[in-house]
Design an enzyme around this catalytic site. Structure first.
Site, PDB file in Angstrom:
ATOM      1  N   TYR A   1       0.841  -1.318  -0.082  1.00 30.96           N
ATOM      2  CA  TYR A   1      -0.025   0.029   0.052  1.00 30.96           C
ATOM      3  C   TYR A   1       0.782   1.195   0.018  1.00 30.96           C
ATOM      4  O   TYR A   1       0.499   2.208  -0.833  1.00 30.96           O
ATOM      5  CB  TYR A   1      -0.740  -0.153   1.303  1.00 30.96           C
ATOM      6  CG  TYR A   1      -1.628   1.409   1.238  1.00 30.96           C
ATOM      7  CD1 TYR A   1      -2.645   1.929   0.342  1.00 30.96           C
ATOM      8  CD2 TYR A   1      -1.520   1.947   2.322  1.00 30.96           C
ATOM      9  CE1 TYR A   1      -3.462   2.908   0.278  1.00 30.96           C
ATOM     10  CE2 TYR A   1      -2.539   3.149   2.735  1.00 30.96           C
ATOM     11  CZ  TYR A   1      -3.178   3.750   1.486  1.00 30.96           C
ATOM     12  OH  TYR A   1      -3.763   4.986   1.523  1.00 30.96           O
TER      13      TYR A   1
ATOM     14  N   ARG B   1       1.612   6.540  -6.876  1.00 25.79           N
ATOM     15  CA  ARG B   1       0.251   7.544  -7.020  1.00 25.79           C
ATOM     16  C   ARG B   1       0.837   9.011  -6.903  1.00 25.79           C
ATOM     17  O   ARG B   1       0.216   9.812  -7.840  1.00 25.79           O
ATOM     18  CB  ARG B   1      -0.712   7.163  -5.959  1.00 25.79           C
ATOM     19  CG  ARG B   1      -2.123   8.327  -6.281  1.00 25.79           C
ATOM     20  CD  ARG B   1      -3.314   7.716  -5.366  1.00 25.79           C
ATOM     21  NE  ARG B   1      -2.955   7.359  -3.959  1.00 25.79           N
ATOM     22  CZ  ARG B   1      -3.824   6.926  -3.261  1.00 25.79           C
ATOM     23  NH1 ARG B   1      -5.458   6.827  -3.582  1.00 25.79           N
ATOM     24  NH2 ARG B   1      -3.808   6.803  -2.077  1.00 25.79           N
TER      25      ARG B   1
ATOM     26  N   TYR C   1      -1.128  13.109   6.119  1.00 23.86           N
ATOM     27  CA  TYR C   1      -0.640  12.119   7.347  1.00 23.86           C
ATOM     28  C   TYR C   1       0.758  12.455   7.448  1.00 23.86           C
ATOM     29  O   TYR C   1       1.477  12.476   6.614  1.00 23.86           O
ATOM     30  CB  TYR C   1      -1.024  10.782   6.569  1.00 23.86           C
ATOM     31  CG  TYR C   1      -2.477  10.146   6.681  1.00 23.86           C
ATOM     32  CD1 TYR C   1      -3.223  10.884   7.527  1.00 23.86           C
ATOM     33  CD2 TYR C   1      -2.893   9.263   5.916  1.00 23.86           C
ATOM     34  CE1 TYR C   1      -4.697  10.246   7.505  1.00 23.86           C
ATOM     35  CE2 TYR C   1      -4.264   8.602   6.154  1.00 23.86           C
ATOM     36  CZ  TYR C   1      -4.965   9.248   6.766  1.00 23.86           C
ATOM     37  OH  TYR C   1      -6.418   8.824   6.753  1.00 23.86           O
TER      38      TYR C   1
ATOM     39  N   ARG D   1     -11.765  13.597   1.718  1.00 21.94           N
ATOM     40  CA  ARG D   1     -12.613  12.723   2.200  1.00 21.94           C
ATOM     41  C   ARG D   1     -14.031  12.412   1.573  1.00 21.94           C
ATOM     42  O   ARG D   1     -14.699  11.473   1.697  1.00 21.94           O
ATOM     43  CB  ARG D   1     -12.743  13.272   3.627  1.00 21.94           C
ATOM     44  CG  ARG D   1     -11.567  13.099   4.444  1.00 21.94           C
ATOM     45  CD  ARG D   1     -11.132  11.885   4.952  1.00 21.94           C
ATOM     46  NE  ARG D   1      -9.925  12.092   5.653  1.00 21.94           N
ATOM     47  CZ  ARG D   1      -9.203  10.935   6.059  1.00 21.94           C
ATOM     48  NH1 ARG D   1      -9.513   9.578   5.810  1.00 21.94           N
ATOM     49  NH2 ARG D   1      -7.919  10.947   6.723  1.00 21.94           N
TER      50      ARG D   1
ATOM     51  N   GLU E   1     -13.844  -1.068   6.317  1.00 16.09           N
ATOM     52  CA  GLU E   1     -13.797   0.301   5.863  1.00 16.09           C
ATOM     53  C   GLU E   1     -15.076   0.427   5.232  1.00 16.09           C
ATOM     54  O   GLU E   1     -15.579  -0.414   4.438  1.00 16.09           O
ATOM     55  CB  GLU E   1     -12.625   0.551   4.776  1.00 16.09           C
ATOM     56  CG  GLU E   1     -12.525   1.623   4.295  1.00 16.09           C
ATOM     57  CD  GLU E   1     -11.280   1.975   3.160  1.00 16.09           C
ATOM     58  OE1 GLU E   1     -10.127   1.741   3.875  1.00 16.09           O
ATOM     59  OE2 GLU E   1     -11.440   2.221   1.994  1.00 16.09           O
TER      60      GLU E   1
HETATM   61  C1  3EB Z   1      -8.080   6.120   5.658  1.00 13.53           C
HETATM   62  O1  3EB Z   1      -8.932   6.978   6.127  1.00 13.53           O
HETATM   63  C2  3EB Z   1      -8.336   4.715   5.240  1.00 13.53           C
HETATM   64  O2  3EB Z   1      -5.448   5.555  -0.232  1.00 13.53           O
HETATM   65  O3  3EB Z   1      -7.150   5.983  -1.557  1.00 13.53           O
HETATM   66  C3  3EB Z   1      -9.401   5.456   2.558  1.00 13.53           C
HETATM   67  C4  3EB Z   1      -9.634   5.996   1.288  1.00 13.53           C
HETATM   68  C5  3EB Z   1      -8.335   4.793   2.686  1.00 13.53           C
HETATM   69  C6  3EB Z   1      -8.787   6.170   0.450  1.00 13.53           C
HETATM   70  C7  3EB Z   1      -6.552   5.857  -0.511  1.00 13.53           C
HETATM   71  C8  3EB Z   1      -7.295   5.045   1.647  1.00 13.53           C
HETATM   72  C9  3EB Z   1      -7.548   5.774   0.632  1.00 13.53           C
HETATM   73  O4  3EB Z   1      -6.725   6.684   5.414  1.00 13.53           O
HETATM   74  C10 3EB Z   1      -7.990   4.163   4.146  1.00 13.53           C
END
Ligand code: 3EB
Length: 373
Positions: free
Chosen positions: A177, A184, A238, A251, A358
């Site tokens: 990932y 990406r 992050y 989001r 999720e």
């Molecule tokens: C998170 O909130 C959970 O890498 O495209 C959620 C939505 C998550 C999209 C992505 C990852 C992705 O981090 C994981």
């Protein structure tokens, strides 16, 4: 890039397109008329490619098996509305299959990492697919997607679904990932795309070993509105402990002035700030995820200036890491959602090892209730 189109997109169709999302059984799909099919943008199967002729419409599959039901269903994206005309894209030298109207484009791409030539020695065995192959496959996929969007002028990626085999497995010392995140982000930069703020809603899930990387997406001609969750750190901010390169997604995303399905809630999990909470407790993770989605909806309504969206107007897809957790997740959701809610449960690895569930969603409004948009 050369693109063949069956007919040119017409401009009088602008703003009449109504995006519709349905989850249909094979029988329902088989019984639909030719006129109905004309307005289908794309079809997504779950565990495998649905047995549908892919010459007229892009057909793909997430490769994530369905849980809790035996009938095969498909996710069907359609546009309705007077004067809406769809065209197919078949770009040469490009693996993206796509179909579009004036306002919206659906596309999909699958790449089998095992078939890519990488700089390293060929490993031969399926389990040994190396980091280089994943990085390269991800970069090719995103680059080809951005090439298509530039070509058709649906420049705004609004929602993208990413499925990669064995998402949590290590490859050359890094989690797959995290490698995907690096590639990406690089692809966004190379294509001149923003990497914060105006980035698509998304999800990234794990599929079984041996699956191809499968990515599908929706794009729009008009600029959408991206929404962040007040309870969560934006993913593109992050901290580095979650990987050298942050994930690139918003989001949620709302389409301006569009009727029909116009809210896209990204994959959402039991993360507050940037930390996973409720380790090992799938019921609590599910409840926290729904609190997150509730807070996000409040924020969407605040931004669009009306109480247009609510939990009971959404359609959900729920990704479950351990099939034995299905009952607990269903139990937790039954307390926050009406029993009539559309929920598809899928078996998938989630992109942090400590996340057990999720949840993603889409929502619609009739457009007339629009406030400031
Ligand atoms: C998170 O909130 C959970 O890498 O495209 C959620 C939505 C998550 C999209 C992505 C990852 C992705 O981090 C994981």
């Amino acid at each position: 890039m050369t693109t063949t189109r069956s007919s040119p997109a017409t401009s009088e169709a602008a703003s009449t397109a109504v995006l519709q999302l349905d989850y249909l059984s094979s029988e329902e799909i088989a019984s639909r008329s030719a006129a109905w099919w004309q307005n289908v943008l794309g079809v997504v199967g779950f565990e495998k490619l649905p047995p549908i002729d892919g010459s007229a419409v892009p057909i793909t599959a997430s490769m994530t098996p369905r849980l809790g039901a035996n009938d095969a269903i498909c996710e069907v994206w359609r546009v309705a509305g007077p004067g809406v005309q769809l065209s197919n894209g078949a770009a040469q030298h490009c693996r993206v299959r796509y179909r579009f109207c004036e306002d919206l484009l659906f596309g999909s791409i699958t790449i089998d990492e095992r078939l890519l030539e990488t700089g390293g020695a060929a490993r031969g065995d399926a389990a040994g697919v190396d980091a280089g192959a994943l990085l390269r496959a991800t970069e090719i996929a995103y680059q080809e997607i951005f090439d298509v969007l530039r070509e058709t002028e649906h420049r705004h990626l609004i929602r993208i679904w990413n499925y990669l085999p064995e998402i949590n497995r290590e490859a050359d010392g890094d989690e797959r990932y995290r490698l995907f995140n690096s590639a990406r982000q690089l692809a966004f930069r190379k294509s001149g795309q923003a990497t914060v703020g105006t980035v698509p809603a998304a999800c990234a899930l794990g599929s079984p070993a041996g699956s191809p990387i499968s990515i599908y997406f929706l794009a729009a001609r008009q600029r959408p509105t991206m929404i962040e969750n007040p309870r969560q750190t934006s993913a593109y901010y992050y901290p580095p402990k979650f990987g050298r390169h942050s994930p690139i997604f918003s989001r949620a995303c709302v389409l301006h002035e569009a009727a029909g399905t116009n809210l896209f809630v990204s994959g959402t999990a039991s993360i507050v700030g940037h930390e996973t909470i409720h380790h090992g407790d799938v019921g609590a993770q599910t409840r926290e995820t729904m609190v997150n989605i509730g807070a996000l909806l409040d924020e969407v309504n605040r931004v669009v200036g009306s109480a247009r969206y609510s939990l009971d107007g959404l359609k959900f897809k729920v990704y479950v890491r351990q099939p034995s957790d299905l009952g607990a997740i269903e139990g937790a959701l039954s307390r926050s959602l009406p029993s009539s809610t559309s929920i598809v449960y899928l078996r998938a690895d989630v992109c942090r090892e400590d996340l057990l569930v999720e949840i993603e969603a889409t929502g619609e409004s009739d457009g007339r209730a629009a406030g400031v948009l």
